[in-house]
Design an enzyme around this catalytic site. Structure first.
Site, PDB file in Angstrom:
ATOM      1  N   GLN A  93       0.833  -1.194   0.000  1.00 19.20           N
ATOM      2  CA  GLN A  93       0.000   0.000   0.000  1.00 19.20           C
ATOM      3  C   GLN A  93       0.877   1.258   0.000  1.00 19.20           C
ATOM      4  O   GLN A  93       0.358   2.356  -0.181  1.00 19.20           O
ATOM      5  CB  GLN A  93      -0.898   0.018   1.236  1.00 19.20           C
ATOM      6  CG  GLN A  93      -1.907  -1.120   1.308  1.00 19.20           C
ATOM      7  CD  GLN A  93      -2.554  -1.213   2.673  1.00 19.20           C
ATOM      8  OE1 GLN A  93      -2.049  -1.874   3.569  1.00 19.20           O
ATOM      9  NE2 GLN A  93      -3.681  -0.542   2.847  1.00 19.20           N
TER      10      GLN A  93
ATOM     11  N   ASP B  70       5.826   5.060  -1.704  1.00 15.12           N
ATOM     12  CA  ASP B  70       7.223   5.427  -1.925  1.00 15.12           C
ATOM     13  C   ASP B  70       7.891   4.361  -2.780  1.00 15.12           C
ATOM     14  O   ASP B  70       7.233   3.431  -3.255  1.00 15.12           O
ATOM     15  CB  ASP B  70       7.952   5.602  -0.585  1.00 15.12           C
ATOM     16  CG  ASP B  70       7.763   4.387   0.327  1.00 15.12           C
ATOM     17  OD1 ASP B  70       8.059   3.266  -0.112  1.00 15.12           O
ATOM     18  OD2 ASP B  70       7.309   4.565   1.471  1.00 15.12           O
TER      19      ASP B  70
ATOM     20  N   HIS C  52      -1.569   1.110  -4.559  1.00 15.43           N
ATOM     21  CA  HIS C  52      -2.026   2.499  -4.413  1.00 15.43           C
ATOM     22  C   HIS C  52      -1.194   3.480  -5.229  1.00 15.43           C
ATOM     23  O   HIS C  52      -1.289   4.693  -5.033  1.00 15.43           O
ATOM     24  CB  HIS C  52      -2.021   2.910  -2.938  1.00 15.43           C
ATOM     25  CG  HIS C  52      -3.090   2.230  -2.128  1.00 15.43           C
ATOM     26  ND1 HIS C  52      -3.092   2.198  -0.753  1.00 15.43           N
ATOM     27  CD2 HIS C  52      -4.200   1.544  -2.525  1.00 15.43           C
ATOM     28  CE1 HIS C  52      -4.160   1.526  -0.338  1.00 15.43           C
ATOM     29  NE2 HIS C  52      -4.829   1.118  -1.391  1.00 15.43           N
TER      30      HIS C  52
ATOM     31  N   CYS D 263      -3.554  12.986 -21.869  1.00 17.59           N
ATOM     32  CA  CYS D 263      -3.152  11.865 -22.727  1.00 17.59           C
ATOM     33  C   CYS D 263      -2.911  10.573 -21.962  1.00 17.59           C
ATOM     34  O   CYS D 263      -2.720   9.520 -22.569  1.00 17.59           O
ATOM     35  CB  CYS D 263      -1.896  12.239 -23.526  1.00 17.59           C
ATOM     36  SG  CYS D 263      -0.377  12.325 -22.541  1.00 17.59           S
TER      37      CYS D 263
ATOM     38  N   GLY E 183       3.025  -4.070   9.048  1.00 25.40           N
ATOM     39  CA  GLY E 183       2.953  -2.622   9.189  1.00 25.40           C
ATOM     40  C   GLY E 183       1.729  -1.978   8.574  1.00 25.40           C
ATOM     41  O   GLY E 183       1.820  -0.865   8.053  1.00 25.40           O
TER      42      GLY E 183
ATOM     43  N   ASN F 209       3.137  -5.992  13.519  1.00 23.71           N
ATOM     44  CA  ASN F 209       2.655  -4.621  13.659  1.00 23.71           C
ATOM     45  C   ASN F 209       2.932  -4.116  15.077  1.00 23.71           C
ATOM     46  O   ASN F 209       3.144  -4.906  15.998  1.00 23.71           O
ATOM     47  CB  ASN F 209       1.145  -4.565  13.370  1.00 23.71           C
ATOM     48  CG  ASN F 209       0.692  -3.200  12.892  1.00 23.71           C
ATOM     49  OD1 ASN F 209       1.492  -2.385  12.458  1.00 23.71           O
ATOM     50  ND2 ASN F 209      -0.604  -2.946  12.977  1.00 23.71           N
ATOM     51  N   MET F 210       2.884  -2.802  15.230  1.00 25.56           N
ATOM     52  CA  MET F 210       3.096  -2.215  16.553  1.00 25.56           C
ATOM     53  C   MET F 210       1.951  -2.553  17.499  1.00 25.56           C
ATOM     54  O   MET F 210       2.134  -2.655  18.711  1.00 25.56           O
ATOM     55  CB  MET F 210       3.236  -0.693  16.435  1.00 25.56           C
ATOM     56  CG  MET F 210       4.548  -0.231  15.827  1.00 25.56           C
ATOM     57  SD  MET F 210       5.965  -0.609  16.890  1.00 25.56           S
ATOM     58  CE  MET F 210       5.632   0.444  18.298  1.00 25.56           C
TER      59      MET F 210
END
Length: 315
Positions: free
Chosen positions: A147, A150, A165, A176, A256, A282-283
Site C-alpha cells: 500500500q 514510496d 495504491h 493523454c 505494518g 505490527n506495533m
C-alpha cells in the site's frame, strides 16, 4: 471516501470473489461477522512455530503498509500526522479535491514527495529484499503487495513488487494518460518552497497553467500524482496480479498495516480463509488480528528480520 464504511466481510471470506469494484476506501470501523479462523480466538506469537511454516512455504505473499515506510521515517498520515494544514489527508487525496483545487492538492503532494525523496530503505525493506533473492535461488517465490506509495521496496532490491495504491514519484497526464517516473524536486518551478504543513500557512493558489504539465509532444496537459485517491478504482491489471498471488500463496505476512483501508484490508483474511498461515507484524493489534494464525507485536524492524532470516533447513 471518508467516514464509516461497512464492508460485507463475511461474504468476501466465504467466497472467492475477485476484488471488485476495487475502490480504495478507508473505514473507521468494520463489521464483525467473520467466521473466526483461529479456533483459540487468539493468534500465536511463537516464532519457532512460524519459522516451521516459513521453511515449508513455496510461495510467500508479503502485504506491507504505512508502518513499513514509518521505519524509514516517512509519516503514516494518521494520528498526529493526520492533518496537513487544516485539512485531513483523506480530504486532499480525492479526485474531487484535485478537481476543485489542484494547486492545494499539488502543494500537499509536493510536501509528501519531499518527505520520501531523501529517505532510505530500513531493515524491514532489506530483510524482505534479501529473502526474495535468497529464496528465488531455491525455486521459491516472494511477492510484495504494498500500500506504500514510496519507492523504498525497490530501492532495497525487491524485484516482485505490486503497488496497489500507485507511486508518489510517478505522474499521470489528465489529457493523454502518459505515465512518467519523476524524482525531480520541485517537480515544477511554481512549487519551489511551497507545501509547508503549518496550520497558519496560506494556500499558494498557483495558477493551473503553472502546475506540473505533460511534456509529451503537443500535449501540455495537467499532471496529477499517479496515486490512487480515496474513492477511485484500483488498477485492474494490478488487482488481477494480486488476485493470482493471493490464490497461490502458502504463507502470508501482513506487515505494518492498520488493516482499515479496503480492499487491501481483506487480502490477509482472505488467505486465512483458505487455511493458509498468516502472520501479522505490527506495533499494535488491528481489526483483523484475531483472524490470523500468528501475531508479532513491536517495531517491524525488530520482529521481521529474524522471521525472514535463513532457516536451518536452507543451510
Amino acid at each position: 471516501t471518508k467516514g464509516t464504511f461497512s464492508c460485507p466481510v463475511t461474504m468476501l471470506l466465504k467466497t472467492r470473489a475477485v476484488f471488485s469494484p476495487g475502490l480504495r476506501m478507508c473505514a473507521t470501523h468494520v463489521t464483525t461477522g467473520l467466521t473466526t479462523v483461529i479456533e483459540s480466538g487468539r493468534p500465536s506469537s511463537d516464532m519457532s512455530e512460524f519459522r516451521k511454516a516459513f521453511a515449508k512455504a513455496k510461495n510467500i505473499a508479503i502485504i506491507t503498509g504505512a508502518g513499513v515506510s514509518a521505519e524509514s521515517g516517512v509519516p503514516t498520515f494518521r494520528g498526529e500526522h493526520e492533518k496537513w494544514r487544516k485539512w485531513h489527508s483523506q480530504d486532499l487525496a480525492s479526485p474531487e479535491a484535485f478537481s476543485r483545487n489542484p494547486s492545494r492538492v499539488w502543494e500537499f503532494y509536493h510536501y509528501r514527495r519531499q518527505l520520501v525523496l531523501d529517505k532510505k530503505p530500513s531493515a524491514v525493506h532489506f530483510a524482505i529484499a534479501e529473502c526474495e533473492a535468497r529464496l528465488k535461488k531455491q525455486g521459491r517465490s516472494v511477492v510484495v503487495i504494498t500500500q506504500c506509495q514510496d519507492d523504498l521496496h525497490r530501492q532495497a532490491g525487491s524485484k516482485h513488487v505490486l503497488r496497489i495504491h500507485g507511486s508518489l514519484l510517478e505522474t499521470r497526464c489528465m489529457s493523454c494518460g502518459q505515465l512518467t517516473m519523476n524524482k525531480q524536486s520541485p517537480i515544477c518551478a511554481a512549487l519551489k518552497g511551497k507545501g509547508a504543513p503549518g496550520g497558519d500557512v496560506p494556500d499558494a493558489q498557483i495558477p493551473v497553467d503553472k502546475l506540473p504539465r505533460c511534456e509529451e509532444r503537443d500535449c501540455h496537459g495537467l499532471l496529477r500524482p499517479n496515486v490512487v485517491f480515496f474513492g477511485e478504482t484500483l488498477d485492474s491489471h494490478i488487482l488481477t496480479k494480486v488476485e493470482k498471488e493471493i490464490e497461490i500463496c502458502d504463507l502470508c505476512l501482513v506487515v505494518g498495516t492498520s488493516s482499515i483501508v479496503y480492499p487491501a484490508a481483506m487480502f490477509g483474511p482472505r488467505v486465512a480463509s483458505r487455511g493458509v498461515p498468516v502472520a501479522e507484524f505490527n506495533m499494535n493489534t488491528t481489526p483483523k488480528t484475531e483472524y490470523f494464525m500468528y501475531h508479532f507485536q513491536g517495531p517491524c524492524g525488530t520482529t521481521l528480520p529474524p522471521a525472514l532470516a535463513p532457516h536451518e533447513s536452507e543451510l
